[in-house]
Design an enzyme around this catalytic site. Structure first.
Site, PDB file in Angstrom:
ATOM      1  N   GLY B  52     -12.263  27.630  36.709  1.00 31.67           N
ATOM      2  CA  GLY B  52     -13.374  26.525  37.061  1.00 31.67           C
ATOM      3  C   GLY B  52     -14.873  27.386  36.651  1.00 31.67           C
ATOM      4  O   GLY B  52     -15.801  26.843  36.518  1.00 31.67           O
ATOM      5  N   CYS B  53     -14.934  28.532  36.453  1.00 31.41           N
ATOM      6  CA  CYS B  53     -16.211  29.097  35.967  1.00 31.41           C
ATOM      7  C   CYS B  53     -16.293  29.338  34.528  1.00 31.41           C
ATOM      8  O   CYS B  53     -15.202  29.432  33.813  1.00 31.41           O
ATOM      9  CB  CYS B  53     -16.008  30.702  36.545  1.00 31.41           C
ATOM     10  SG  CYS B  53     -16.302  30.635  38.434  1.00 31.41           S
ATOM     11  N   GLN B  54     -17.537  29.176  34.022  1.00 36.83           N
ATOM     12  CA  GLN B  54     -17.473  29.293  32.571  1.00 36.83           C
ATOM     13  C   GLN B  54     -17.379  30.621  31.970  1.00 36.83           C
ATOM     14  O   GLN B  54     -16.849  31.025  31.114  1.00 36.83           O
ATOM     15  CB  GLN B  54     -19.167  28.977  32.238  1.00 36.83           C
ATOM     16  CG  GLN B  54     -19.245  28.361  30.719  1.00 36.83           C
ATOM     17  CD  GLN B  54     -20.550  28.136  30.439  1.00 36.83           C
ATOM     18  OE1 GLN B  54     -21.427  28.288  31.130  1.00 36.83           O
ATOM     19  NE2 GLN B  54     -20.671  27.366  29.177  1.00 36.83           N
TER      20      GLN B  54
END
Ligand SMILES: Cc1ncc(COP(=O)(O)O)c(C=O)c1O
Lengths: 410, 301
Positions: B52-54
């Protein structure tokens, strides 16, 4: 002479209300034009005019407003036709953008002409919108996709292209200009070679339309798609050009109103081109505003746009090259409007965030070209991309910003 | 020992020095990122990546003397600085305090206003992952204490959990930790040694894992963590399995199909014999029956 040009730029820039603002306390430098360009007042006015004066549905109403709207909308189609020098209005389809144009061709051309075992030739630096629609139809029709590799300097491996081309190749679909790197691909050579094998060529002109003078007849291209929003027009509108021999044979893409001539419960006769591919009430306002954007580009002049952008690009290439540890990705000789770069040991995202705080808008990431970034084993690049309103001062601000960010990050 | 609240207060005070100076605040965050020690390469595994982290974020955690230790890294300095804030606050605290921590500093320093919406989601993902670790370790510690209370001689090792183990196991972390961390090994054993006899407890674990593959449509949490499974019994030597379960409401449209799905899933295991699934509404299902992870997942915290 130089002075006259810079006066002209100042005047052009003044036509873009959005560029007059400050972001994070600094005058905005907008260098994300490959994502979408800003809109001049004339385009904004066209939108306001449409909704304040003559909004109505086209091609069916028998009243004054409907007539007005139809005329303006079809006028815009003619402007688009001239913009790309198409043979006729009926070959110029309104779409919602490049993506829809490519999907339309992939599905309609694919369903009509592709057979099991046929080959589709794409490029490893293609935008996702020029990959995924083909992957979908290839799966449906059991066709094979081949990819033209990209060389280290960001150009297509043309030797490989000629080797990959064969009798089974039915479609070659490529970007005219790469959005990630700015490379102008040798499309004339590609089209000519493809035609000798009977393959149809689609050019994704999303990045070409704002920068180059396009001539579909001279190119002899089979299909050409572009988006309004990257060439000073609004989002949600685009153009798909197709050769008559294909468009008349192709199955419609979507069914609905506008695209039919006669509907009985037994079946339907399709409307003639271009309406066959324009089911439903279109983006009327968008079409008209795209017409205004074309007017804007014509007024500024293609020669001026190219000269100005190339000058700033050359200046920017030189200036960025002088930054220590900065490496420009995409060093093709033939390039337009894009400065894609990475800096040793610094993640592009960090640069992007800090530049933003200094009022400089660029894009970071894979630019919808994941396969290319994967091939180069980089997480992405930072990309500054130009429009006609960008100046050498913008580049100076960019360079200053990068230097400052580098000090903070190292 | 600084409390979570103390450390947050300090951060808010530090940030106040840069009031209205975005670049200054970034400099502060970047410095934190640079100061946070790099994570040893062996921990930069896919299992440790926070989804979920870019940009890529790795989070490694283990338990030490009743406290949770966090070590994290990222490929971008700014992200690393933001994780550093979280690590500085939550590292070396007790699982319970971490789990219950209210991270007020985020609003107090207006952190989200600096983050793109994607990045803001990444921040949420990091916090969630850290709390999940805390939850996992909390149950492990409870388990240990119970084990000691029961005067079981065998010392139960508190092992390191990987993110995946926690994600994958939810309730079982709460109820049966020492088995859980072994389950991968057991499956390997099954493949290599083939017919080695399994204890009913092992079979029950495998059945549980299978049931966790079943979802109530529209609820993104498996039915085990939702608390729909009331009972699992394994009867050797044929390892016939009895499952007692419920659905969330008697008029639930999947009341008929869900038990069948559970039966078919469990039957996929070679090791089990007959499978009998009984549907019951006694007691009726209640939100409180969800595992803590399920509540977290569904936003009940
Ligand atoms: C080369 C290229 N092709 C296609 C597209 C997709 O255009 P749109 O999103 O307007 O359909 C873009 C835009 O990012 C592009 O740069």
């Amino acid at each position: 002479m130089v002075k006259a040009a810079s006066n002209k730029i100042t005047k052009i820039k003044q036509q873009f209300p959005i560029l007059q603002q400050e972001v994070n306390g600094k005058p905005l430098v907008y260098l994300d034009n490959a994502a979408t360009s800003q809109k001049p007042q004339s385009v904004i006015d066209a939108i306001t005019n449409y909704y304040t004066k003559y909004n109505s549905n086209i091609h069916r109403g028998a009243h004054y407003l409907a007539e007005q709207a139809t005329i303006e909308y079809e006028n815009a189609r003619t402007k688009a036709k001239e913009f790309i020098n198409a043979e006729s209005d009926m070959l110029v389809n309104f779409t919602k953008g490049t993506t829809e144009g490519i999907n339309l061709v992939a599905q309609s051309f694919g369903n009509t002409f592709l057979e099991e075992g046929d080959e589709i030739l794409l490029s490893a630096m293609a935008h996702h919108s020029n990959l995924v629609p083909w992957q979908i139809i290839a799966e449906q029709k059991k066709c094979n996709i081949k990819y033209i590799p990209v060389l280290e300097d960001g150009t297509l491996d043309m030797d490989a292209f000629h080797l990959l081309l064969n009798k089974k190749t039915k479609v070659v679909s490529l970007g005219y200009i790469s959005n990630a790197l700015g490379t102008i691909n040798p499309v004339e050579e590609i089209i000519e070679a493809s035609h000798t094998f009977g393959a149809a060529v689609l050019l994704d002109a999303a990045q070409a339309a704002p920068h180059l003078k396009i001539d579909v007849q001279k190119l002899d291209v089979d299909f050409l798609a572009f988006s309004g929003h990257k060439m000073y027009g609004p989002t949600g509108i685009g153009i798909l050009y197709g050769k008559e021999k294909w468009l008349t044979e192709m199955q419609p893409y979507q069914g609905g109103g506008e695209m039919i001539k006669e509907v009985t419960l037994k079946g339907t006769t399709y409307n003639e081109l271009p309406f066959k591919f324009e089911a439903g009430t279109p983006n009327i306002c968008g079409g008209i505003a795209l017409g205004a954007a074309i007017d804007f580009m014509n007024e500024v002049g293609h020669d001026f746009i190219q000269k100005q952008e190339n000058e700033v690009l050359a200046y920017g290439t030189e200036a960025l090259s002088n930054i220590k540890n900065l490496h420009i990705k995409g060093q093709a000789k033939n390039k337009a409007g894009v400065l894609s770069f990475i800096i040793k040991d610094i993640h592009p995202y960090d640069i992007g965030v800090l530049l933003d705080k200094m009022g400089i808008a660029i894009r970071t990431g894979h630019h919808c070209c994941q396969p290319l970034m994967d091939a180069w084993e980089i997480p992405g690049t930072a990309r500054a991309s130009l429009a006609v309103y960008n100046t050498k001062e913008d580049i100076d601000r960019l360079v200053e910003g990068i230097e400052k960010a580098k000090i903070m990050l190292q | 020992m600084n409390t979570i609240a103390d450390i947050q207060k300090q951060i808010v005070e530090d940030f106040a020095l840069f009031e209205g100076d975005a670049m200054g605040q970034y400099e502060y965050i970047i410095d934190l990122g640079k100061e946070l020690p790099s994570l040893d390469e062996q921990y930069k595994t896919d299992d440790n990546i926070v989804k979920g982290c870019q940009s890529t974020v790795w989070l490694h955690a283990f338990e030490e003397d009743g406290k949770v230790r966090f070590f994290a890294d990222s490929n971008t300095v700014i992200t690393k600085g933001i994780i550093a804030l979280l690590v500085n606050i939550l590292d070396n605290q007790t699982p319970t305090n971490i789990k219950d921590a209210e991270l007020t500093f985020i609003d107090n320093i207006n952190l989200r206003s600096h983050l793109s919406s994607q990045r803001s989601n990444g921040l949420n993902a990091m916090i969630k992952q850290m709390k999940l670790y805390a939850l996992g370790f909390e149950s492990k510690i409870n388990e240990n204490e119970n084990a000691m209370k029961n005067e079981i001689k065998e010392t139960v090792k508190v092992e390191e959990l990987t993110a995946n183990e926690i994600k994958g196991n939810g309730n079982s972390v709460v109820s049966d930790v020492s088995d859980v961390s072994d389950i991968d090994d057991k499956i390997v054993v099954k493949e290599t040694v083939g017919d080695e006899m399994k204890s009913p407890a092992q079979i029950e674990m495998m059945v549980t894992e299978k049931i966790k593959e079943v979802f109530d449509p529209e609820i993104p949490v498996n039915i085990y963590e939702l608390g729909l499974i009331y009972e699992i019994q394994v009867y050797p030597p044929l390892n016939n399995v009895f499952v007692k379960m419920t659905v969330t409401a008697p008029n639930c449209p999947v009341a008929d199909s869900l038990p069948i799905e559970v039966r078919d899933k469990v039957k996929e295991l070679n090791e089990v014999g007959e499978v009998d699934v009984e549907l019951t509404f006694d007691p009726p299902w209640d939100k409180e029956m969800m595992s803590e992870e399920a509540k977290l997942e569904l936003g009940f915290f």
